[in-house]
Design an enzyme around this catalytic site. Structure first.
Site, PDB file in Angstrom:
ATOM      1  N   GLY A 208       0.842  -1.189   0.000  1.00 39.38           N
ATOM      2  CA  GLY A 208       0.000   0.000   0.000  1.00 39.38           C
ATOM      3  C   GLY A 208       0.878   1.239   0.000  1.00 39.38           C
TER       4      GLY A 208
ATOM      5  N   GLN B 289       3.470   9.877   0.717  1.00 37.36           N
ATOM      6  CA  GLN B 289       4.751   9.167   0.762  1.00 37.36           C
ATOM      7  C   GLN B 289       5.611   9.436  -0.472  1.00 37.36           C
ATOM      8  OE1 GLN B 289       2.683   5.269   1.917  1.00 37.36           O
ATOM      9  NE2 GLN B 289       4.652   5.078   2.960  1.00 37.36           N
TER      10      GLN B 289
ATOM     11  N   CYS C 203       5.994  -0.291   7.057  1.00 40.08           N
ATOM     12  CA  CYS C 203       5.636   0.844   6.201  1.00 40.08           C
ATOM     13  C   CYS C 203       6.833   1.208   5.340  1.00 40.08           C
ATOM     14  CB  CYS C 203       5.246   2.025   7.085  1.00 40.08           C
ATOM     15  SG  CYS C 203       4.862   3.525   6.180  1.00 40.08           S
ATOM     16  N   LEU C 204       6.599   1.532   4.085  1.00 41.21           N
ATOM     17  CA  LEU C 204       7.700   1.883   3.186  1.00 41.21           C
ATOM     18  C   LEU C 204       8.430   3.153   3.638  1.00 41.21           C
ATOM     19  CD1 LEU C 204       6.252   1.118  -0.368  1.00 41.21           C
ATOM     20  CD2 LEU C 204       7.821  -0.273   1.001  1.00 41.21           C
TER      21      LEU C 204
ATOM     22  N   HIS D  47      -4.292   1.824   7.885  1.00 36.66           N
ATOM     23  CA  HIS D  47      -2.902   2.290   7.844  1.00 36.66           C
ATOM     24  C   HIS D  47      -2.733   3.400   6.800  1.00 36.66           C
ATOM     25  CE1 HIS D  47       1.631   1.375   7.799  1.00 36.66           C
ATOM     26  NE2 HIS D  47       1.456   2.154   6.747  1.00 36.66           N
ATOM     27  N   GLU D  48      -3.276   3.168   5.601  1.00 29.83           N
ATOM     28  CA  GLU D  48      -3.095   4.150   4.528  1.00 29.83           C
ATOM     29  C   GLU D  48      -3.909   5.417   4.785  1.00 29.83           C
ATOM     30  OE1 GLU D  48      -0.659   3.682   2.659  1.00 29.83           O
ATOM     31  OE2 GLU D  48      -0.405   1.548   3.072  1.00 29.83           O
TER      32      GLU D  48
ATOM     33  N   HIS E 216      -2.136   7.699   7.025  1.00 27.21           N
ATOM     34  CA  HIS E 216      -1.119   8.527   6.351  1.00 27.21           C
ATOM     35  C   HIS E 216      -1.706   9.855   5.891  1.00 27.21           C
ATOM     36  CE1 HIS E 216       2.586   6.256   6.032  1.00 27.21           C
ATOM     37  NE2 HIS E 216       1.977   5.180   5.572  1.00 27.21           N
TER      38      HIS E 216
HETATM   39 NI    NI Z   1       2.718   3.236   5.498  1.00 26.40          NI
END
Ligand code: NI
Length: 147
Positions: A46, A51, A88-89, A130-131, A134
């Site tokens: 995701g 990001q 998370c990236l 989670h997304e 963000h």
């Molecule tokens: Ni993330």
């Protein structure tokens, strides 16, 4: 399509609230296409637009072999509770357990502005939460369960 740089947790942009998308144009499509490229290149499941440095309420995710693009997503109902590990990236190798709802229903728009709803449970619910976090400047590391 192009791979964009994924910003990391020390970047304060990740703490800002993303803005609602009001214009559904080619630039939005380009952003979403680039987000797919960026997510897959980094082996993510995701990704939120912030990001890649864009404060827009856009997320993409690929969960259970289902590719989802959500613009202006809003959680309209949630129930239950589930604690599992996340990463998370934007947070390097950090992983940790986070409490999330077991089931969530999200209202969103697609890249053309059409409204739809999706209900997800377990891992899909987790990824949606989670997304969407963000988009509100929240990272999963803010919510880690005490071991
Ligand atoms: Ni993330």
């Amino acid at each position: 399509m192009a791979v964009r740089e994924v910003i990391q947790k020390s970047d304060m942009l990740l703490r800002k609230t993303s803005k609602e998308v009001k214009v559904f144009d080619e630039k939005l499509e380009q952003l979403i296409d680039d987000m797919w490229d960026t997510m897959y290149t980094n082996d993510g499941m995701g990704l939120a637009a912030v990001q890649v440095g864009m404060l827009k309420r856009v997320i993409v995710m690929d969960v259970n072999n289902m590719k989802l693009e959500l613009v202006n997503p809003v959680i309209i109902s949630q129930s239950g509770c589930d604690i599992e590990e996340e990463g998370c990236l934007s947070c390097g190798k950090i992983r940790g357990k986070v409490k999330r709802p077991m089931v969530v229903t999200v209202s969103a728009q697609d890249r053309y502005g059409y409204h739809f709803q999706i209900t997800g449970e377990k891992y899909l619910a987790r990824c949606l939460c989670h997304e969407i976090d963000h988009l509100n400047g929240i990272l999963f590391i803010d919510k880690l369960e005490k071991e």
